[in-house]
Write an enzyme that holds these catalytic residues in place. Sequence first.
Site, PDB file in Angstrom:
ATOM      1  N   LYS A 112       0.835  -1.198   0.000  1.00 29.96           N
ATOM      2  CA  LYS A 112       0.000   0.000   0.000  1.00 29.96           C
ATOM      3  C   LYS A 112       0.873   1.253   0.000  1.00 29.96           C
ATOM      4  O   LYS A 112       1.517   1.563   1.000  1.00 29.96           O
ATOM      5  CB  LYS A 112      -0.917   0.025   1.230  1.00 29.96           C
ATOM      6  CG  LYS A 112      -1.780   1.275   1.260  1.00 29.96           C
ATOM      7  CD  LYS A 112      -2.171   1.684   2.668  1.00 29.96           C
ATOM      8  CE  LYS A 112      -1.902   3.104   3.055  1.00 29.96           C
ATOM      9  NZ  LYS A 112      -2.075   4.174   2.115  1.00 29.96           N
ATOM     10  N   SER A 159       5.572   7.463   9.990  1.00 32.63           N
ATOM     11  CA  SER A 159       5.788   8.197  11.233  1.00 32.63           C
ATOM     12  C   SER A 159       5.802   7.267  12.448  1.00 32.63           C
ATOM     13  O   SER A 159       5.208   6.180  12.431  1.00 32.63           O
ATOM     14  CB  SER A 159       4.671   9.233  11.402  1.00 32.63           C
ATOM     15  OG  SER A 159       3.431   8.569  11.474  1.00 32.63           O
ATOM     16  N   THR A 160       6.450   7.704  13.488  1.00 33.43           N
ATOM     17  CA  THR A 160       6.500   6.929  14.735  1.00 33.43           C
ATOM     18  C   THR A 160       5.096   6.759  15.309  1.00 33.43           C
ATOM     19  O   THR A 160       4.744   5.693  15.817  1.00 33.43           O
ATOM     20  CB  THR A 160       7.444   7.630  15.737  1.00 33.43           C
ATOM     21  OG1 THR A 160       8.770   7.563  15.199  1.00 33.43           O
ATOM     22  CG2 THR A 160       7.424   6.969  17.103  1.00 33.43           C
ATOM     23  N   GLU A 161       4.274   7.793  15.174  1.00 30.90           N
ATOM     24  CA  GLU A 161       2.905   7.729  15.700  1.00 30.90           C
ATOM     25  C   GLU A 161       2.117   6.588  15.051  1.00 30.90           C
ATOM     26  O   GLU A 161       1.493   5.770  15.740  1.00 30.90           O
ATOM     27  CB  GLU A 161       2.243   9.073  15.395  1.00 30.90           C
ATOM     28  CG  GLU A 161       0.935   9.312  16.066  1.00 30.90           C
ATOM     29  CD  GLU A 161       0.253  10.542  15.461  1.00 30.90           C
ATOM     30  OE1 GLU A 161       0.951  11.473  15.012  1.00 30.90           O
ATOM     31  OE2 GLU A 161      -0.987  10.522  15.417  1.00 30.90           O
ATOM     32  N   GLY A 179       3.451   4.090  13.440  1.00 31.80           N
ATOM     33  CA  GLY A 179       4.169   2.862  13.783  1.00 31.80           C
ATOM     34  C   GLY A 179       3.647   2.249  15.083  1.00 31.80           C
ATOM     35  O   GLY A 179       3.460   1.032  15.193  1.00 31.80           O
ATOM     36  N   GLU A 192      10.233   1.285  10.042  1.00 30.41           N
ATOM     37  CA  GLU A 192      11.214   2.334   9.724  1.00 30.41           C
ATOM     38  C   GLU A 192      10.521   3.658   9.988  1.00 30.41           C
ATOM     39  O   GLU A 192       9.670   4.073   9.200  1.00 30.41           O
ATOM     40  CB  GLU A 192      11.639   2.249   8.249  1.00 30.41           C
ATOM     41  CG  GLU A 192      12.328   0.957   7.868  1.00 30.41           C
ATOM     42  CD  GLU A 192      13.730   0.816   8.445  1.00 30.41           C
ATOM     43  OE1 GLU A 192      14.222   1.770   9.069  1.00 30.41           O
ATOM     44  OE2 GLU A 192      14.314  -0.262   8.291  1.00 30.41           O
ATOM     45  N   CYS A 222      13.750  10.919   6.371  1.00 33.32           N
ATOM     46  CA  CYS A 222      13.640  10.457   7.756  1.00 33.32           C
ATOM     47  C   CYS A 222      14.932  10.662   8.539  1.00 33.32           C
ATOM     48  O   CYS A 222      14.903  10.921   9.728  1.00 33.32           O
ATOM     49  CB  CYS A 222      13.224   8.997   7.780  1.00 33.32           C
ATOM     50  SG  CYS A 222      14.209   7.984   6.671  1.00 33.32           S
ATOM     51  N   GLU A 280      10.071  15.836  15.345  1.00 36.93           N
ATOM     52  CA  GLU A 280      10.384  15.750  13.917  1.00 36.93           C
ATOM     53  C   GLU A 280       9.532  16.760  13.146  1.00 36.93           C
ATOM     54  O   GLU A 280       8.313  16.722  13.209  1.00 36.93           O
ATOM     55  CB  GLU A 280      10.102  14.335  13.409  1.00 36.93           C
ATOM     56  CG  GLU A 280      10.511  14.158  11.962  1.00 36.93           C
ATOM     57  CD  GLU A 280      10.201  12.764  11.430  1.00 36.93           C
ATOM     58  OE1 GLU A 280       9.067  12.291  11.620  1.00 36.93           O
ATOM     59  OE2 GLU A 280      11.094  12.165  10.813  1.00 36.93           O
TER      60      GLU A 280
HETATM   61  P1  NAP Z   1       2.462   8.355   8.012  1.00 30.69           P
HETATM   62  O1  NAP Z   1       1.470   9.395   8.175  1.00 30.69           O
HETATM   63  O2  NAP Z   1       2.887   7.557   9.174  1.00 30.69           O
HETATM   64  O3  NAP Z   1       1.909   7.406   6.852  1.00 30.69           O
HETATM   65  C1  NAP Z   1       2.680   6.349   6.341  1.00 30.69           C
HETATM   66  C2  NAP Z   1       1.777   5.318   5.706  1.00 30.69           C
HETATM   67  O4  NAP Z   1       0.943   4.718   6.704  1.00 30.69           O
HETATM   68  C3  NAP Z   1       0.827   5.885   4.666  1.00 30.69           C
HETATM   69  O5  NAP Z   1       0.725   4.950   3.620  1.00 30.69           O
HETATM   70  C4  NAP Z   1      -0.472   6.002   5.436  1.00 30.69           C
HETATM   71  O6  NAP Z   1      -1.611   5.962   4.609  1.00 30.69           O
HETATM   72  C5  NAP Z   1      -0.404   4.757   6.299  1.00 30.69           C
HETATM   73  N1  NAP Z   1      -1.242   4.750   7.503  1.00 30.69           N
HETATM   74  C6  NAP Z   1      -1.740   5.817   8.181  1.00 30.69           C
HETATM   75  N2  NAP Z   1      -2.456   5.396   9.243  1.00 30.69           N
HETATM   76  C7  NAP Z   1      -2.420   4.041   9.244  1.00 30.69           C
HETATM   77  C8  NAP Z   1      -2.960   3.030  10.096  1.00 30.69           C
HETATM   78  N3  NAP Z   1      -3.683   3.315  11.175  1.00 30.69           N
HETATM   79  N4  NAP Z   1      -2.705   1.723   9.787  1.00 30.69           N
HETATM   80  C9  NAP Z   1      -1.967   1.405   8.725  1.00 30.69           C
HETATM   81  N5  NAP Z   1      -1.438   2.317   7.878  1.00 30.69           N
HETATM   82  C10 NAP Z   1      -1.646   3.628   8.142  1.00 30.69           C
HETATM   83  O7  NAP Z   1       3.842   8.916   7.415  1.00 30.69           O
HETATM   84  P2  NAP Z   1       4.019   9.936   6.220  1.00 30.69           P
HETATM   85  O8  NAP Z   1       3.545  11.261   6.726  1.00 30.69           O
HETATM   86  O9  NAP Z   1       3.483   9.372   4.963  1.00 30.69           O
HETATM   87  O10 NAP Z   1       5.618   9.947   6.059  1.00 30.69           O
HETATM   88  C11 NAP Z   1       6.442  10.740   6.831  1.00 30.69           C
HETATM   89  C12 NAP Z   1       7.002   9.965   8.009  1.00 30.69           C
HETATM   90  O11 NAP Z   1       7.675   8.798   7.551  1.00 30.69           O
HETATM   91  C13 NAP Z   1       8.046  10.738   8.774  1.00 30.69           C
HETATM   92  O12 NAP Z   1       7.840  10.553  10.152  1.00 30.69           O
HETATM   93  C14 NAP Z   1       9.357  10.088   8.362  1.00 30.69           C
HETATM   94  O13 NAP Z   1      10.404  10.219   9.290  1.00 30.69           O
HETATM   95  C15 NAP Z   1       8.953   8.679   8.170  1.00 30.69           C
HETATM   96  N6  NAP Z   1       9.902   7.978   7.287  1.00 30.69           N
HETATM   97  C16 NAP Z   1      10.748   7.052   7.827  1.00 30.69           C
HETATM   98  C17 NAP Z   1      11.670   6.411   7.022  1.00 30.69           C
HETATM   99  C18 NAP Z   1      12.612   5.389   7.600  1.00 30.69           C
HETATM  100  O14 NAP Z   1      13.136   4.592   6.834  1.00 30.69           O
HETATM  101  N7  NAP Z   1      12.857   5.353   8.884  1.00 30.69           N
HETATM  102  C19 NAP Z   1      11.715   6.676   5.668  1.00 30.69           C
HETATM  103  C20 NAP Z   1      10.845   7.624   5.155  1.00 30.69           C
HETATM  104  C21 NAP Z   1       9.928   8.261   5.980  1.00 30.69           C
HETATM  105  P3  NAP Z   1      -2.244   7.321   4.013  1.00 30.69           P
HETATM  106  O15 NAP Z   1      -1.207   7.888   3.105  1.00 30.69           O
HETATM  107  O16 NAP Z   1      -3.454   6.859   3.300  1.00 30.69           O
HETATM  108  O17 NAP Z   1      -2.521   8.207   5.185  1.00 30.69           O
END
Ligand code: NAP
Length: 499
Positions: free
Chosen positions: A193, A247-249, A251, A268, A302, A402
């Site tokens: 997804k 995001s950690t949240e 996660g 991640e 990230c 962050e």
């Molecule tokens: P996000 O809001 O956590 O969303 C990530 C993915 O999770 C999206 O596909 C989102 O879907 C989905 N999602 C949201 N709520 C969910 C739930 N309850 N159950 C299952 N899936 C759910 O993160 P983002 O804003 O897209 O990305 C930015 C974050 O990613 C930052 O915190 C960044 O640090 C982190 N990141 C980490 C790495 C690493 O390797 N450590 C790499 C890149 C980014 P929708 O898009 O439909 O909301």
Amino acid sequence: MSTSTLVPLNPNTAKFISQPKKMLINGKWVDSLTGERMVTINPATKEIITSVPKGGPEDIDLAVESARQAFDEGPWSNFKPAERAKLLLRLADLLDKNAEELSHLETMDNGRTLKFTAGLANVGAEHFRYFAGWATKITGETIPVSVPGNIFNYTRREPIGVCGAIGPWNGPIMTAIMKLAAPLAVGNTVVLKPASETPLSTLRLGELIQEAGFPDGVVNIVTGPGSTLGKRLTEHPDVDKIAFTGSTEVGKQIMRSGADTIKKVTLELGGKSAHIIFSDADYEVALQNAANAIFMNTGQICFAGSRLFVEKKIYDKFVADLADYSKNYTIGNGFDKYSMLGPVISEKQKTTVLNYIDVGEQEGAELIVGGDATEDGLSNGYFVKPTVMGNVTNDMRIAQEEIFGPVVAAIPFESIDEVIKMANNTPYGLGGGICTTDIRKAHKVAHALRTGNVWINTYNLTSPTSPFGGYKQSGIGRENGAAAIDMYTEIKNIWVNLD
Ligand code: NAP
Ligand code: MG
């Protein structure tokens, strides 16, 4: 900036976005069961690019059923390792062949400049090639045991099964590739997804997966909201593992919703990485590293070096020079051949970033350079200028949370012990950078940082060969390298009585 400097859109990208977009389930391109759709926009222009199916839990059920069947009943489970390798190598060649088309698609959907997306598909191809090599090298062990009798004891490494993969918007094609290469090499099936803001390059990857000849159901790609469709994937009893980048949240939510079925998880997550500049560093190298560590991809990385620790005796000059340096980045539409930094992903993200700059000022930090970018036609997109905040202390919110935008918090330090303590004083543990010409200091600090990745006199480097991931609340597990093989295999121990 004049539109005449825009690179013309690759005709194949234009063709791809002009065709109706569907999801890939069991080898067929399908609409969501409800027929609902959602749009994806270009963050540099705020224009709608196209729409994709707005899938829900019921679509996940079909995708998981298809992945389950391909795993349990074949054909995938009957593929020899060398046959899996061959498909991955074919897919790698297709990525190289379609690299420009994919780069344009990624720039349009995500905003990253062509400068950054240009080589991405080729890097992705190297990921598939690296893991194709692993497919034929997954071995077990024979183990000497001191139990009574004539016993032969050995292990097998077996695929985990159906893997759910969920990606973020900041690096859509690379996260998709990293969530396919290792699991497919060792024989898993995947339901993938992409983030709702950036689904397009992953859908195109799905077409290339079919062209490479992967059997139906081995890779399924679903689009829809994380809160409903994504959640169902993490709860589904027939899904064996979740690999999540985001995001950690979220996660944390995924660990909770996977708990009832004891999901294996690789997470991640976010970061607040410390970049430490010692006064004995090569000054120009340190300046460039400090800038690129935070401003690459407009801070939406990230492992961005978002907390900049500078030794006190050079702090004032270094921060002033960094502010000057940051003015050299040309901001604009990623298709403009002069653009070095694109927009942030959305209105929401821009508001978040600008709010943090305000919060920083309220906390007593100084906005030295940067902020909202609205001049010269930039109001057409979600642009934020590279921003340097001085007078920061490590307890301020802009140093602890962050921001995920082009904002660096510069903090002075006096001793090695003090900077190590401050660098580790964060819930995150993803990356860290050190600039010094003293090799003993470099390694000493690198060992002391509680993070999964450290760069010395460089930054931003990753490779399919090298483990990547986070300590503390930056994640669980590792992607890339041999570590990724551990993440996607179960170890079975077998006892044989030879008498
Ligand atoms: P996000 O809001 O956590 O969303 C990530 C993915 O999770 C999206 O596909 C989102 O879907 C989905 N999602 C949201 N709520 C969910 C739930 N309850 N159950 C299952 N899936 C759910 O993160 P983002 O804003 O897209 O990305 C930015 C974050 O990613 C930052 O915190 C960044 O640090 C982190 N990141 C980490 C790495 C690493 O390797 N450590 C790499 C890149 C980014 P929708 O898009 O439909 O909301
Ligand atoms: Mg988009």
